[in-house]
Design an enzyme around this catalytic site. Structure first.
Site, PDB file in Angstrom:
ATOM      1  N   GLU A 102      32.500  14.878  47.484  1.00 30.65           N
ATOM      2  CA  GLU A 102      33.513  15.175  48.499  1.00 30.65           C
ATOM      3  C   GLU A 102      32.610  16.091  49.529  1.00 30.65           C
ATOM      4  OE1 GLU A 102      37.157  14.798  48.606  1.00 30.65           O
ATOM      5  OE2 GLU A 102      36.647  13.187  47.074  1.00 30.65           O
TER       6      GLU A 102
ATOM      7  N   GLN B 175      26.469  33.420  30.507  1.00 33.30           N
ATOM      8  CA  GLN B 175      25.492  34.661  30.115  1.00 33.30           C
ATOM      9  C   GLN B 175      26.472  35.741  29.533  1.00 33.30           C
ATOM     10  OE1 GLN B 175      22.485  34.715  31.156  1.00 33.30           O
ATOM     11  NE2 GLN B 175      21.967  36.735  30.557  1.00 33.30           N
TER      12      GLN B 175
END
Ligand SMILES: Cc1cc2nc3c(=O)[nH]c(=O)nc-3n(C[C@H](O)[C@H](O)[C@H](O)COP(=O)(O)OP(=O)(O)OC[C@H]3O[C@@H](n4cnc5c(N)ncnc54)[C@H](O)[C@@H]3O)c2cc1C
Length: 429
Positions: free
Chosen positions: A409, A382
């Site tokens: 994970e 952004q």
């Protein structure tokens, strides 16, 4: 101790690293890094800046394992069991996350190509006998002239978050003292291109995850083949693929921890006694901060890049950082990254000094760091505006790479499950 000097040296390193980290007095916790930690941080940072970053875009586009970079890392001693042993040996636990943060600051795809091997190594280290560690850990890495990678294969098409659903079987052939593995593994980092594969298989499906065992598949074993290679959103310099196990026979000695220990454990579980699931939980909690540290490296890279950009880029006659909305976003990014690092370091210290993870502090660290990485890299895009959305600038790659840290994970949802169960004692579903 092995007769082979290289193996004996490896055994010594891993055994030293495996020693009681707490020591008799227990490591002192401090946020002031000691000289060794600073030196390792600067050394890894130098490699990340000088070798990894310049190669990042190329290997992301190629979607191939960056063997020349792995070899460079091996040449300077950063890729190999000695380096990992050195990181592990730090009794504060901080060196491993610090090294991971620096490397992944360079680039996460290449970082995972270098660190992916450590998943298999951690399993051998956590579950293997001293002899198995000495035999297999060096083979996971090869050497600087001919580096190798290793793979850890747990996930399957129908067993992702639900690890207990693993279907790959391991049957013991007593006459030949061999284990015969059959099944399909999914999503294996380095799957099929690895020399050493560590495979989680069930020896008794009725016992669910308590009937699981870990096996080393030695290099070149018949019946262990790569399946489809996965084309990914991010982490594209790291190879991910299915692995097929088709009547794959390995010697009895490839069962990590040995058969006697497995038989004892299974007998305990069948008698209805508590198994060591608590120990497994402690192991997961202890490894999660390292993964969190990788996410932190990506978040910090995106933060630093967007900070510099915001100071340079001018609109409406002033640098865009002079607008509060931009400056505050950067302030929040810095704060969130530092907060995540504190959680990562706390959990790393707890793991290494043998503290009990009563509130799933390891999961907290991985959850927070993963989500901060996704959020910070999105903010970075952004701040760069249109440039942020293009492949001419690195933050879009960082954003793609960061996203995996809320998925592998243990997904963010699974981390929240673990934390909520730990704090409440309720089996939250
Ligand atoms: C790039 C990459 C590399 C990987 N490397 C490896 C590797 O080296 N070795 C290995 O074994 N695996 C590896 N994995 C697999 C990874 O660990 C799994 O993708 C992960 O565990 C999630 O499993 P899944 O993809 O099957 O998702 P699922 O389990 O199907 O989850 C889908 C969604 O449902 C949610 N969900 C599931 N159960 C619950 C629940 N009980 N409560 C709330 N929400 C829930 C999840 O959080 C997620 O949002 C890798 C994956 C990727 C993408």
């Amino acid at each position: 101790m092995s007769d082979n000097p290289a193996v004996a040296e490896a055994e010594q390193i891993v055994n030293e690293a495996a020693g009681d980290g707490a020591g008799s007095e227990g490591p002192k916790f401090t946020l002031e890094l000691n000289q060794d930690q600073q030196d390792i941080r600067d050394w890894v940072h130098g490699f990340a800046e000088g070798v990894v970053r310049p190669a990042a875009e190329e290997w992301d586009e190629r979607e191939e394992t960056p063997w020349p970079v792995i070899q460079e890392a091996a040449k300077i001693g950063l890729y190999g069991f000695e380096a990992l042993g050195q990181f592990w040996a730090d009794d504060t636990g901080l060196t491993l996350p610090i090294a991971n943060e620096e490397l992944f600051w360079g680039d996460a795809g290449i970082g995972m190509a270098i660190m992916g091997t450590s998943l298999a190594v951690a399993a051998i280290f956590g579950q293997g006998t001293g002899e198995q560690m000495g035999e297999w850990i060096p083979q996971c890495f090869g050497d600087a002239d001919d580096p190798k990678v290793a793979a850890f294969c747990s996930s399957e098409p129908d067993a992702g978050s639900d690890v207990a659903a693993i279907r790959t079987t391991a049957k013991y052939d007593e006459a030949n003292d061999e284990w015969v593995l059959n099944g399909q593994k999914a999503w294996a980092t380095n799957g099929g291109i690895a020399d050493v594969h560590v495979v989680i298989a069930t020896v008794d499906r009725e016992l669910k995850s308590r009937g699981h065992a870990a096996f080393v598949i030695p290099p070149g074993t018949k019946g262990c083949e790569q399946g489809a290679k996965v084309k990914k959103h991010g982490l594209r310099a790291s190879h991910t693929a299915d692995v097929h196990l088709d009547d794959c026979r390995v010697p009895g000695s490839c069962l990590l921890g040995g058969k006697e220990k497995l038989d004892e454990r299974l007998a305990r579980v069948r008698e209805g006694k508590r198994s060591k699931s608590q120990a497994a939980m402690q192991t997961f909690e202890a490894s999660r901060p390292t993964v969190g540290a990788q996410a932190l490296g990506i978040a910090r890279a995106a933060y630093e890049y967007s900070l510099e950009y915001a100071k340079e880029r001018r609109q409406f006659g002033k640098a865009i950082i002079e607008n509060q909305s931009i400056a505050f976003a950067l302030a929040d990014m810095k704060m969130e990254i530092d907060a995540a690092r504190l959680l990562v370091w706390r959990a790393a210290w707890m793991g290494r000094s043998g503290q009990k993870f009563e509130n799933a502090e390891g999961s907290m660290s991985k959850l927070k760091a993963g989500e901060v990485a996704v959020w910070s890299t999105e903010r970075a895009i952004q701040i760069l505006g249109g440039n942020g959305y293009t492949r001419e600038f690195p933050v879009e790659r960082m954003h793609r790479d960061a996203k995996i840290y809320t998925i592998f994970e243990g997904t963010s949802e699974i981390q929240r499950l673990v934390i909520s169960r730990a704090i409440s004692g309720v089996h939250v579903k």
